[in-house]
Design an enzyme around this catalytic site. Sequence first.
Site, short mmCIF file in Angstrom:
data_model
loop_
_atom_site.label_atom_id
_atom_site.label_comp_id
_atom_site.label_asym_id
_atom_site.label_seq_id
_atom_site.Cartn_x
_atom_site.Cartn_y
_atom_site.Cartn_z
N CYS A 117 0.83 -1.21 0.00
CA CYS A 117 0.00 0.00 0.00
C CYS A 117 0.87 1.27 0.00
O CYS A 117 1.45 1.61 -1.01
CB CYS A 117 -1.00 -0.01 1.15
SG CYS A 117 -2.37 1.15 0.90
N HIS A 225 -3.55 -5.17 0.36
CA HIS A 225 -3.06 -5.52 1.70
C HIS A 225 -3.01 -7.03 1.89
O HIS A 225 -3.92 -7.64 2.45
CB HIS A 225 -3.96 -4.88 2.78
CG HIS A 225 -3.72 -3.43 2.97
ND1 HIS A 225 -2.89 -2.93 3.95
CD2 HIS A 225 -4.20 -2.36 2.30
CE1 HIS A 225 -2.88 -1.60 3.88
NE2 HIS A 225 -3.67 -1.22 2.88
N GLU A 227 -1.25 -8.65 3.97
CA GLU A 227 -1.04 -9.06 5.36
C GLU A 227 -2.32 -9.57 6.02
O GLU A 227 -2.28 -10.30 7.01
CB GLU A 227 -0.42 -7.91 6.17
CG GLU A 227 -1.36 -6.76 6.50
CD GLU A 227 -1.44 -5.69 5.42
OE1 GLU A 227 -1.80 -4.55 5.76
OE2 GLU A 227 -1.16 -6.01 4.24
#
Length: 256
Positions: A117, A225, A227
Site C-alpha cells: 500500500c 493488503h 497481510e
Amino acid sequence: MASAAHRPVVGIIGNRGLLNDHYPIHEGGQMNSCAVARVSDCIPLLIPADPEMVAVEELMEVCDGFLFTGGRPNIHPEEYGEEPTEKHGAFDRARDAITLPLVRACVERGQPFFGICRGFQEVNVAMGGTLHPEIRELPGRMNHRMPPEGTLEESFALRHKVHLEPGGRFAQLFGADEVLTNTLHGQGICQPGPRIVIEGRAEDGTPEAIYVKDAPGFTMAVQWHPEWNAAQDPVSRPLFEAFGNAVRDWAAAKRS
C-alpha cells in the site's frame, strides 16, 4: 517454524500515532507482524521510522530485510516534485526521510524488501515516480478506498481482480494471470519510476503490482493488503513465503 536463533530479522516500518488520542506512539498493525513471523518465518522488528532515532545504514546492518507497510499519512508530494493540496491528506515527513533512501539503498545493495500500500507507493516515489492524490476522481476509476463503515472483515474483503502480465514474476508466483484482492487506498501511481515494472493492474487500470527492474534482490510491492489473512489467502501466502525465502538467502549470504 525455524529456531528463533536462526530466523532472520525483518524490519517492519512503523507509523506515528496517538494512544487514546493523547499519548504519542510508534505503531504497527499486528497482522504485519503475524505475516512476517508465521508465513515468512522471520523475526518481526518494528522500526520507528524517524531519522532522529535511526539511520538507514544502521537499519541495513541490524535487519536482513524490510517490510514497507501501509499507513494513513501519505508521502509528501514535494518528494516527487509537486505542491501539497488538501487532496494529498496528512503526511509523515519523518517516515519519508527513512523509507525513500532505504528503498534506494536496498535496491543498490540487493537487500530484500516487500512493499504494501503506502510501501508500494514509496517504492515508486523512491525510484523517481509520481502519485495521483485521489484515484477515485480519475475518469473510469473505481473507489479503491476502505469502506467508511463495517467490520474489519468487511473492510478487508476481496473486492476486485488484478490482471497480471502473463509469464511475469507475479503470475509465476501465483500460478495464475488473474487474482482477487482487497483494496484500501486513496492514492496510486501516476507516472512509474524509470525502473518500475508494472506487472499487475486492477480492472480499471490502476497499477497494483510492481518490482524494480534489474535490481539484484527481492523488490516486489503490491497496492493491496496481503497481510490480511496472510496464512490462508492463496494470493497473500505465496508473497510472504517468497519474501521470507529471499530474506533467508540474504541472511545466509551475509553469514558466509
